[in-house]
Design a protein around this motif. Structure first.
Motif, PDB file in Angstrom:
ATOM      1  N   PHE A 121       0.831  -1.202   0.000  1.00  0.00           N
ATOM      2  CA  PHE A 121       0.000   0.000   0.000  1.00  0.00           C
ATOM      3  C   PHE A 121       0.867   1.255   0.000  1.00  0.00           C
ATOM      4  CE2 PHE A 121      -3.611  -2.388   2.371  1.00  0.00           C
ATOM      5  CZ  PHE A 121      -4.067  -2.921   1.175  1.00  0.00           C
ATOM      6  N   MET A 122       1.919   1.245   0.821  1.00  0.00           N
ATOM      7  CA  MET A 122       2.795   2.403   0.909  1.00  0.00           C
ATOM      8  C   MET A 122       3.525   2.650  -0.409  1.00  0.00           C
ATOM      9  SD  MET A 122       6.034   3.122   3.422  1.00  0.00           S
ATOM     10  CE  MET A 122       7.065   2.010   2.454  1.00  0.00           C
ATOM     11  N   LYS A 123       3.991   1.576  -1.032  1.00  0.00           N
ATOM     12  CA  LYS A 123       4.719   1.705  -2.301  1.00  0.00           C
ATOM     13  C   LYS A 123       3.832   2.318  -3.371  1.00  0.00           C
ATOM     14  CE  LYS A 123       7.464  -0.987  -5.615  1.00  0.00           C
ATOM     15  NZ  LYS A 123       7.992  -2.344  -5.955  1.00  0.00           N
ATOM     16  N   GLU A 124       2.587   1.873  -3.434  1.00  0.00           N
ATOM     17  CA  GLU A 124       1.662   2.413  -4.437  1.00  0.00           C
ATOM     18  C   GLU A 124       1.339   3.877  -4.148  1.00  0.00           C
ATOM     19  OE1 GLU A 124      -1.636   3.827  -6.493  1.00  0.00           O
ATOM     20  OE2 GLU A 124      -1.679   3.525  -4.311  1.00  0.00           O
ATOM     21  N   ALA A 125       1.143   4.202  -2.877  1.00  0.00           N
ATOM     22  CA  ALA A 125       0.759   5.566  -2.514  1.00  0.00           C
ATOM     23  C   ALA A 125       1.871   6.570  -2.781  1.00  0.00           C
ATOM     24  CB  ALA A 125       0.353   5.618  -1.039  1.00  0.00           C
ATOM     25  N   THR A 126       3.117   6.115  -2.710  1.00  0.00           N
ATOM     26  CA  THR A 126       4.250   7.035  -2.810  1.00  0.00           C
ATOM     27  C   THR A 126       5.019   6.892  -4.126  1.00  0.00           C
ATOM     28  OG1 THR A 126       5.710   5.470  -1.654  1.00  0.00           O
ATOM     29  CG2 THR A 126       4.520   7.069  -0.305  1.00  0.00           C
ATOM     30  N   LYS A 127       4.402   6.277  -5.119  1.00  0.00           N
ATOM     31  CA  LYS A 127       5.122   6.059  -6.376  1.00  0.00           C
ATOM     32  C   LYS A 127       5.402   7.363  -7.111  1.00  0.00           C
ATOM     33  CE  LYS A 127       0.792   5.140  -8.863  1.00  0.00           C
ATOM     34  NZ  LYS A 127       0.001   4.097  -9.554  1.00  0.00           N
ATOM     35  N   ASP A 128       4.676   8.397  -6.788  1.00  0.00           N
ATOM     36  CA  ASP A 128       4.838   9.697  -7.426  1.00  0.00           C
ATOM     37  C   ASP A 128       4.573  10.765  -6.366  1.00  0.00           C
ATOM     38  OD1 ASP A 128       4.322  12.133  -8.831  1.00  0.00           O
ATOM     39  OD2 ASP A 128       3.902  10.995 -10.647  1.00  0.00           O
ATOM     40  N   MET A 129       5.514  11.683  -6.193  1.00  0.00           N
ATOM     41  CA  MET A 129       5.332  12.689  -5.163  1.00  0.00           C
ATOM     42  C   MET A 129       4.189  13.640  -5.472  1.00  0.00           C
ATOM     43  SD  MET A 129       6.270  13.344  -2.152  1.00  0.00           S
ATOM     44  CE  MET A 129       7.710  12.278  -2.088  1.00  0.00           C
ATOM     45  N   ASP A 130       3.853  13.809  -6.749  1.00  0.00           N
ATOM     46  CA  ASP A 130       2.665  14.591  -7.084  1.00  0.00           C
ATOM     47  C   ASP A 130       1.428  13.973  -6.436  1.00  0.00           C
ATOM     48  OD1 ASP A 130       4.212  16.210  -8.694  1.00  0.00           O
ATOM     49  OD2 ASP A 130       3.651  15.217 -10.560  1.00  0.00           O
ATOM     50  N   GLN A 131       1.349  12.644  -6.477  1.00  0.00           N
ATOM     51  CA  GLN A 131       0.217  11.936  -5.899  1.00  0.00           C
ATOM     52  C   GLN A 131       0.183  12.112  -4.383  1.00  0.00           C
ATOM     53  OE1 GLN A 131      -1.440   7.845  -7.100  1.00  0.00           O
ATOM     54  NE2 GLN A 131       0.042   7.321  -5.510  1.00  0.00           N
ATOM     55  N   VAL A 132       1.332  12.009  -3.739  1.00  0.00           N
ATOM     56  CA  VAL A 132       1.403  12.208  -2.290  1.00  0.00           C
ATOM     57  C   VAL A 132       0.902  13.601  -1.921  1.00  0.00           C
ATOM     58  CG1 VAL A 132       2.938  12.318  -0.287  1.00  0.00           C
ATOM     59  CG2 VAL A 132       3.345  10.607  -2.070  1.00  0.00           C
ATOM     60  N   LYS A 133       1.400  14.593  -2.634  1.00  0.00           N
ATOM     61  CA  LYS A 133       1.020  15.973  -2.329  1.00  0.00           C
ATOM     62  C   LYS A 133      -0.459  16.205  -2.594  1.00  0.00           C
ATOM     63  CE  LYS A 133       2.328  20.789  -3.129  1.00  0.00           C
ATOM     64  NZ  LYS A 133       3.202  21.718  -3.903  1.00  0.00           N
TER      65      LYS A 133
END
Length: 277
Positions: free
Chosen positions: A115-127
């Motif tokens: 779950f963490m890997k998918e959520a953080t695959k792109d910092m645009d997505q995290v932000k």
């Protein structure tokens, strides 16, 4: 002993991110005490559904600061909600946000890692996921939208530090046993919030080189950093459920009552200072 990585990484970042926010109270609204109200809120980011948890005191007439709570790598769980309720009891409106998506709650470290890997695959997505939740909190009737802080645990601690690095408009950021290294480096004049970092001196997931690296990075960026390292304390020291996790999955984590209390007290002092009239 098994090794699990909690580091927040991304190959790219700082590209404009489309943000779609459509929030609705969908699941439940409950009263924890005579004054505290809680709401489970479903909202959307870029077409994906997330579920967060708002807690606040509805007897207070004046608008108050808002605090975002970012969950551990397990996902948006009861521990994250409890932290929001503690903040509400202390006079803040708190929103325990969801970084993974509705229904994504890990029962095993391998699921958490995925779950963490998918959520953080792109910092645009995290932000985008963070700022969507931030907008929800700012729009709440009880919140002064100009006074916002964020605190995160484990994975969430890394998230809030990266939001500070990216220049998100926050008054304060608090990381509890979070990963301190990042592909993003803070730049002088860009880090806006005051930062508190609480880490365990025996935390195998946050080694001393990460601690030293963060101090140098924030000094070079002229950021306001306070870092507390608790001697002999392991990862996940704020979570009373850590001891069960350690036994079940042979992980180097442990609850520490003293470190949990002292880090919370330090956080409350920080908020009192940054949010004083």
């Amino acid at each position: 002993m098994k090794t699990y990585s909690h580091a927040l990484t991304a190959a790219s970042f700082l590209k404009p991110a489309a943000l779609s926010l459509a929030a609705a109270l969908t699941l439940a609204s409950g009263q924890v005490s005579a004054e505290m109200q809680t709401e489970t809120i479903e909202y959307e980011v870029n077409g994906e559904t997330f579920t967060g948890y708002m807690a606040y005191d509805d007897e207070a007439d004046e608008k108050r600061p808002g605090v975002l709570v970012v969950h551990e790598w397990w996902g948006h769980n009861e521990f994250a909600r409890e932290q929001a309720e503690k903040l509400a009891a202390s006079g803040y409106t708190a929103f325990a946000l969801d970084m993974y998506g509705s229904g994504k709650l890990a029962e095993h470290p391998e699921d958490a890692q995925s779950f963490m890997k998918e959520a953080t695959k792109d910092m645009d997505q995290v932000k985008a996921r963070f700022t969507a939740a931030m907008a929800l909190l700012q729009q709440h009737d009880s919140v002064d939208s100009d006074r916002i802080a964020a605190q995160g645990y484990c994975f969430g601690g890394a998230v809030v530090l990266n939001m500070a690095r990216l220049g998100v408009d926050l008054d304060a950021v608090v990381s509890y046993h979070g990963a301190l290294g990042s592909p993003i480096k803070a730049e002088a004049g860009k880090v806006q919030p005051r930062i508190h970092v609480y880490t365990g001196g025996a935390d195998q997931m946050v080694p001393s080189d990460q601690v030293a690296g963060l101090v140098k990075e924030m000094q070079d960026a002229e950021a306001d950093l306070t870092l507390v390292s608790f001697p002999g304390v392991l990862h996940s020291f704020t979570n009373p459920g850590a001891d069960r996790i350690a036994e079940e999955f042979d992980m180097p984590v442990a609850y520490d009552e003293d470190a949990a209390a002292r880090s919370w007290e330090g956080t409350m002092r920080l908020y009192e200072e940054v949010f004083k009239d």
